[in-house]
Design a protein around this motif. Sequence first.
Motif, mmCIF file in Angstrom:
data_model
loop_
_atom_site.group_PDB
_atom_site.id
_atom_site.type_symbol
_atom_site.label_atom_id
_atom_site.label_comp_id
_atom_site.label_asym_id
_atom_site.label_seq_id
_atom_site.Cartn_x
_atom_site.Cartn_y
_atom_site.Cartn_z
ATOM 1 N N ILE A 20 0.830 -1.122 0.203
ATOM 2 C CA ILE A 20 -0.073 -0.063 -0.228
ATOM 3 C C ILE A 20 0.927 1.315 -0.132
ATOM 4 C CG2 ILE A 20 -1.783 1.443 1.098
ATOM 5 C CD1 ILE A 20 -2.783 -1.434 2.498
ATOM 6 N N LEU A 23 -3.207 6.184 0.876
ATOM 7 C CA LEU A 23 -4.424 6.188 1.369
ATOM 8 C C LEU A 23 -5.040 7.329 1.790
ATOM 9 C CD1 LEU A 23 -6.557 4.484 2.873
ATOM 10 C CD2 LEU A 23 -5.443 4.619 5.054
ATOM 11 N N ALA A 109 -12.490 5.983 4.372
ATOM 12 C CA ALA A 109 -11.409 5.873 3.550
ATOM 13 C C ALA A 109 -11.964 6.118 2.168
ATOM 14 C CB ALA A 109 -11.075 4.384 3.462
ATOM 15 N N LEU A 112 -7.320 3.871 -2.101
ATOM 16 C CA LEU A 112 -6.431 3.178 -1.587
ATOM 17 C C LEU A 112 -5.535 2.846 -2.914
ATOM 18 C CD1 LEU A 112 -4.853 1.433 0.794
ATOM 19 C CD2 LEU A 112 -6.357 -0.476 -0.361
#
Length: 180
Positions: A20, A23, A109, A112
């Motif tokens: 990742i 974000l 969120a 991503l």
Amino acid sequence: DEDVEIGVITAEFVDGDAEISRLDITLDGTGSAQPWDAFDTITLWVDGEKVAEVDASDEDNYLDEDAGELRFADLDIVAMEDEELEITVAASVQNNLDSTELVDWTLAASALRFFDADDVATTEDGAPVTDDTSTFDIQTAGTDEELSVSLSSSNPDSTDIVVDTDTDTNDVTILVADLE
């Protein structure tokens, strides 16, 4: 308060490990609350270790000020295949908040970005990234706290205290109270 958990973002990759790299989150307060007036910093934690921090008090750090959207970039968080990864989102709150900021907040969120095992970048900005939200509120320290004072059962009976200049009159108990 500092680094208080306000939500957990869970990620799981099923077709291989992933890294990742970015974000994006949104902080939305009820009414006219603006996140840069309420929060000092927003941090991300993985396995009890702080992995990123953003200055949430600077309005210029928001991608979309109307949505309260913040970006965490260059994360390098590795998620193993078929293992659930939890990213804890924590907040530090500013001092001297107005009633405008002491409201209910929603954390979500919004995007991503990750790299798969073949180093192919993918950005997810819809479901399932945006499916769930976390709600929390900011309260003034001491909200719903109460001090109760009562006379103790060991309180002395009424009496006269005689003060004589020739004798010592120190350490005379006149009241015993319980604080709860």
